[in-house]
Design a protein around this motif. Structure first.
Motif, PDB file in Angstrom:
ATOM      1  N   ALA A 118       0.828  -1.203   0.000  1.00 23.69           N
ATOM      2  CA  ALA A 118       0.000   0.000   0.000  1.00 23.69           C
ATOM      3  C   ALA A 118       0.866   1.258   0.000  1.00 23.69           C
ATOM      4  O   ALA A 118       0.573   2.227  -0.706  1.00 23.69           O
ATOM      5  CB  ALA A 118      -0.921  -0.006   1.217  1.00 23.69           C
ATOM      6  N   ILE A 119       1.933   1.247   0.790  1.00 22.51           N
ATOM      7  CA  ILE A 119       2.852   2.395   0.801  1.00 22.51           C
ATOM      8  C   ILE A 119       3.458   2.585  -0.582  1.00 22.51           C
ATOM      9  O   ILE A 119       3.526   3.705  -1.106  1.00 22.51           O
ATOM     10  CB  ILE A 119       3.972   2.171   1.841  1.00 22.51           C
ATOM     11  N   ALA A 120       3.895   1.465  -1.197  1.00 19.26           N
ATOM     12  CA  ALA A 120       4.497   1.539  -2.535  1.00 19.26           C
ATOM     13  C   ALA A 120       3.507   2.086  -3.551  1.00 19.26           C
ATOM     14  O   ALA A 120       3.867   2.888  -4.423  1.00 19.26           O
ATOM     15  CB  ALA A 120       4.971   0.145  -2.965  1.00 19.26           C
ATOM     16  N   GLY A 121       2.243   1.658  -3.452  1.00 18.48           N
ATOM     17  CA  GLY A 121       1.221   2.137  -4.380  1.00 18.48           C
ATOM     18  C   GLY A 121       1.033   3.642  -4.293  1.00 18.48           C
ATOM     19  O   GLY A 121       0.862   4.328  -5.305  1.00 18.48           O
ATOM     20  N   CYS A 122       1.074   4.171  -3.063  1.00 16.10           N
ATOM     21  CA  CYS A 122       0.941   5.626  -2.893  1.00 16.10           C
ATOM     22  C   CYS A 122       2.160   6.349  -3.451  1.00 16.10           C
ATOM     23  O   CYS A 122       2.034   7.418  -4.063  1.00 16.10           O
ATOM     24  CB  CYS A 122       0.761   5.954  -1.412  1.00 16.10           C
ATOM     25  N   PHE A 123       3.334   5.772  -3.250  1.00 11.41           N
ATOM     26  CA  PHE A 123       4.546   6.387  -3.796  1.00 11.41           C
ATOM     27  C   PHE A 123       4.525   6.377  -5.331  1.00 11.41           C
ATOM     28  O   PHE A 123       4.954   7.340  -5.977  1.00 11.41           O
ATOM     29  CB  PHE A 123       5.795   5.667  -3.291  1.00 11.41           C
ATOM     30  N   ILE A 124       4.011   5.285  -5.918  1.00  9.24           N
ATOM     31  CA  ILE A 124       3.919   5.220  -7.379  1.00  9.24           C
ATOM     32  C   ILE A 124       3.012   6.333  -7.902  1.00  9.24           C
ATOM     33  O   ILE A 124       3.323   6.994  -8.893  1.00  9.24           O
ATOM     34  CB  ILE A 124       3.397   3.840  -7.831  1.00  9.24           C
ATOM     35  N   LYS A 125       1.885   6.542  -7.214  1.00 11.18           N
ATOM     36  CA  LYS A 125       0.971   7.609  -7.618  1.00 11.18           C
ATOM     37  C   LYS A 125       1.662   8.965  -7.499  1.00 11.18           C
ATOM     38  O   LYS A 125       1.486   9.847  -8.352  1.00 11.18           O
ATOM     39  CB  LYS A 125      -0.280   7.576  -6.747  1.00 11.18           C
ATOM     40  N   LEU A 126       2.481   9.123  -6.459  1.00 12.52           N
ATOM     41  CA  LEU A 126       3.189  10.383  -6.237  1.00 12.52           C
ATOM     42  C   LEU A 126       4.278  10.618  -7.287  1.00 12.52           C
ATOM     43  O   LEU A 126       4.460  11.731  -7.783  1.00 12.52           O
ATOM     44  CB  LEU A 126       3.817  10.364  -4.837  1.00 12.52           C
ATOM     45  N   PHE A 127       4.986   9.534  -7.658  1.00 11.13           N
ATOM     46  CA  PHE A 127       6.123   9.665  -8.566  1.00 11.13           C
ATOM     47  C   PHE A 127       5.758   9.585 -10.040  1.00 11.13           C
ATOM     48  O   PHE A 127       6.523  10.040 -10.891  1.00 11.13           O
ATOM     49  CB  PHE A 127       7.155   8.571  -8.275  1.00 11.13           C
ATOM     50  N   SER A 128       4.602   9.000 -10.351  1.00 12.76           N
ATOM     51  CA  SER A 128       4.264   8.747 -11.759  1.00 12.76           C
ATOM     52  C   SER A 128       4.080  10.031 -12.574  1.00 12.76           C
ATOM     53  O   SER A 128       4.149  10.001 -13.802  1.00 12.76           O
ATOM     54  CB  SER A 128       3.004   7.881 -11.861  1.00 12.76           C
ATOM     55  N   GLY A 129       3.833  11.136 -11.891  1.00 10.56           N
ATOM     56  CA  GLY A 129       3.724  12.400 -12.608  1.00 10.56           C
ATOM     57  C   GLY A 129       5.082  12.962 -13.007  1.00 10.56           C
ATOM     58  O   GLY A 129       5.169  13.893 -13.805  1.00 10.56           O
ATOM     59  N   LYS A 130       6.134  12.369 -12.456  1.00 11.50           N
ATOM     60  CA  LYS A 130       7.486  12.858 -12.720  1.00 11.50           C
ATOM     61  C   LYS A 130       8.315  11.879 -13.554  1.00 11.50           C
ATOM     62  O   LYS A 130       9.380  12.229 -14.059  1.00 11.50           O
ATOM     63  CB  LYS A 130       8.201  13.131 -11.393  1.00 11.50           C
ATOM     64  N   GLU A 131       7.844  10.629 -13.658  1.00 10.47           N
ATOM     65  CA  GLU A 131       8.568   9.617 -14.425  1.00 10.47           C
ATOM     66  C   GLU A 131       7.587   8.566 -14.922  1.00 10.47           C
ATOM     67  O   GLU A 131       6.551   8.325 -14.304  1.00 10.47           O
ATOM     68  CB  GLU A 131       9.641   8.964 -13.545  1.00 10.47           C
ATOM     69  N   ASN A 132       7.893   7.952 -16.055  1.00  8.66           N
ATOM     70  CA  ASN A 132       7.075   6.881 -16.619  1.00  8.66           C
ATOM     71  C   ASN A 132       6.938   5.746 -15.595  1.00  8.66           C
ATOM     72  O   ASN A 132       7.945   5.192 -15.147  1.00  8.66           O
ATOM     73  CB  ASN A 132       7.754   6.377 -17.905  1.00  8.66           C
ATOM     74  N   PRO A 133       5.698   5.376 -15.195  1.00 13.84           N
ATOM     75  CA  PRO A 133       5.514   4.324 -14.191  1.00 13.84           C
ATOM     76  C   PRO A 133       6.135   2.985 -14.591  1.00 13.84           C
ATOM     77  O   PRO A 133       6.608   2.237 -13.732  1.00 13.84           O
ATOM     78  CB  PRO A 133       3.982   4.201 -14.091  1.00 13.84           C
ATOM     79  N   VAL A 134       6.125   2.659 -15.890  1.00 16.53           N
ATOM     80  CA  VAL A 134       6.730   1.405 -16.349  1.00 16.53           C
ATOM     81  C   VAL A 134       8.240   1.443 -16.141  1.00 16.53           C
ATOM     82  O   VAL A 134       8.853   0.457 -15.712  1.00 16.53           O
ATOM     83  CB  VAL A 134       6.393   1.139 -17.833  1.00 16.53           C
ATOM     84  N   THR A 135       8.852   2.587 -16.402  1.00 15.79           N
ATOM     85  CA  THR A 135      10.287   2.746 -16.165  1.00 15.79           C
ATOM     86  C   THR A 135      10.602   2.580 -14.684  1.00 15.79           C
ATOM     87  O   THR A 135      11.553   1.880 -14.301  1.00 15.79           O
ATOM     88  CB  THR A 135      10.762   4.140 -16.645  1.00 15.79           C
ATOM     89  N   LEU A 136       9.781   3.215 -13.845  1.00 12.49           N
ATOM     90  CA  LEU A 136       9.972   3.099 -12.402  1.00 12.49           C
ATOM     91  C   LEU A 136       9.866   1.643 -11.952  1.00 12.49           C
ATOM     92  O   LEU A 136      10.717   1.153 -11.192  1.00 12.49           O
ATOM     93  CB  LEU A 136       8.934   3.942 -11.661  1.00 12.49           C
ATOM     94  N   SER A 137       8.829   0.933 -12.432  1.00 11.50           N
ATOM     95  CA  SER A 137       8.621  -0.454 -12.025  1.00 11.50           C
ATOM     96  C   SER A 137       9.769  -1.342 -12.476  1.00 11.50           C
ATOM     97  O   SER A 137      10.282  -2.171 -11.713  1.00 11.50           O
ATOM     98  CB  SER A 137       7.295  -0.980 -12.585  1.00 11.50           C
ATOM     99  N   GLY A 138      10.168  -1.201 -13.728  1.00 10.38           N
ATOM    100  CA  GLY A 138      11.228  -2.047 -14.261  1.00 10.38           C
ATOM    101  C   GLY A 138      12.532  -1.909 -13.506  1.00 10.38           C
ATOM    102  O   GLY A 138      13.146  -2.905 -13.091  1.00 10.38           O
ATOM    103  N   TYR A 139      12.954  -0.680 -13.277  1.00 10.46           N
ATOM    104  CA  TYR A 139      14.245  -0.462 -12.616  1.00 10.46           C
ATOM    105  C   TYR A 139      14.191  -0.733 -11.120  1.00 10.46           C
ATOM    106  O   TYR A 139      15.184  -1.173 -10.529  1.00 10.46           O
ATOM    107  CB  TYR A 139      14.758   0.947 -12.922  1.00 10.46           C
ATOM    108  N   GLN A 140      13.024  -0.501 -10.498  1.00  9.83           N
ATOM    109  CA  GLN A 140      12.957  -0.812  -9.072  1.00  9.83           C
ATOM    110  C   GLN A 140      12.908  -2.320  -8.853  1.00  9.83           C
ATOM    111  O   GLN A 140      13.473  -2.826  -7.883  1.00  9.83           O
ATOM    112  CB  GLN A 140      11.761  -0.099  -8.412  1.00  9.83           C
ATOM    113  N   PHE A 141      12.251  -3.071  -9.745  1.00  9.25           N
ATOM    114  CA  PHE A 141      12.302  -4.530  -9.668  1.00  9.25           C
ATOM    115  C   PHE A 141      13.745  -5.016  -9.780  1.00  9.25           C
ATOM    116  O   PHE A 141      14.202  -5.847  -8.998  1.00  9.25           O
ATOM    117  CB  PHE A 141      11.488  -5.165 -10.810  1.00  9.25           C
TER     118      PHE A 141
END
Length: 317
Positions: free
Chosen positions: A191-214
């Motif tokens: 749940a914390i990660a989901g909120c951070f994704i919502k916060l960060f997705s406006g600044k970076e492509n969510p797929v890019t964030l997911s791929g590199y964080q994985f």
């Protein structure tokens, strides 16, 4: 209209068709639902005992290294260019790697060594209800409406019923810190990660964030697991294919879910998230032979309450 615009318009038309949205969302939920049985089967195929924490961490790390590579490849194909994060996005990737991969899955893998796939699938859905509390009181993304509060209460009631098995106490219902407790912590980290994704997705492509964080999270977990003495013993020809499939669970589901969110209203997609715990219970019953537990009256009621809670929270007014 140039060819790129025509292609983009055609993609949007395809991904906004209701049958495509429903089928793709159910496919994603089926992948996520298969995670619990896949992990428990993986423990057998890699000879990992319940108390072997280092090997569990190493097992998870290998999965997410492959998942990260897959997401980056899939995302690059969809974007028609290689995905590279911006320099300022490195800090976002570090935060997500910490919560979405390392913390969440250390507890998730621990939980599944000490509880059933059926129980784990239902309890993990608590992340949907934790996310409402975090979004309202910590991240301040939204207000708490009567509808969301009702869905949250109904959902948590289902989680409580699943944990206690109808008993008035956690301990009498078979609650353990390593099992059900760890799964609740995994759901909270998600749940914390989901909120951070919502916060960060406006600044970076969510797929890019997911791929590199994985990828980063997988490397950290693999190093830690190996340093602690973890090992993976291949005891079956199905071991490596299972590991690749587990990587695809994360890569395929996150990528496709991201595409659906890109072309559709968020509520249209997330309302179908109630299928996730349902598929987890069904697949655990089939592949882990947990049919008796899945069909118990308490499990069925808990599953209905959790799924109903997710539906109520995410449905349109």
């Amino acid at each position: 209209m140039n060819s790129n615009s025509a292609t983009s318009s055609q993609s949007k038309i395809i991904w906004t068709r209701l049958p495509i949205v429903v089928i793709t969302a159910i496919f994603c939920c089926t992948l996520w639902g298969s995670a619990s049985p896949a992990i428990k089967i993986g423990y057998e195929l890699f000879d990992i005992s319940a108390g072997d924490t280092p090997s569990r961490i190493l097992f998870a790390g290998n999965r997410f290294i492959i998942a990260g590579i897959m997401v980056i490849i899939f995302g690059s194909i969809l974007q028609k260019k290689f995905l590279l994060p911006k320099k300022e996005s490195v800090k976002y990737i570090l935060v997500l790697a910490c919560f979405q991969t390392i913390i969440q899955y250390i507890f998730f893998y621990m939980a599944l060594a000490f509880t059933s796939g059926v129980r784990g699938s239902i309890i993990n859905a608590a992340g949907s209800f934790f996310s409402i509390l975090l979004a309202v009181y910590i991240f301040r993304f939204e207000n708490l409406t009567i509808r969301k509060a009702a869905g949250m209460i109904i959902g948590f009631a289902g989680v409580f019923l699943c944990v206690t098995g109808g008993s008035a106490s956690f301990l009498e219902g078979g609650f353990s810190v390593q099992g059900e407790g760890a799964m609740l912590l995994a759901a909270f980290a998600s749940a914390i990660a989901g909120c951070f994704i919502k916060l960060f997705s406006g600044k970076e492509n969510p797929v890019t964030l997911s791929g590199y964080q994985f990828f980063l999270g997988g490397i950290v977990m693999s190093i830690v697991g190996k340093a602690m003495g973890g090992h993976l013993t291949i005891v079956s020809s199905g071991s490596i294919p299972l590991l690749i499939y587990m990587a695809f669970i994360s890569a395929g589901a996150y990528t496709l879910w991201g595409v659906l969110l890109k072309y559709n209203p968020v509520s249209t997609v997330t309302v179908l998230g109630f299928v996730n715990p349902v598929m987890g219970v069904i697949l655990s019953a089939i592949f882990l032979h947990e049919g008796a537990e899945a069909l118990s009256i308490y499990t069925l009621i808990a599953l209905v309450l959790v799924s109903l809670g997710i539906y109520i929270i995410n449905r349109k007014k």
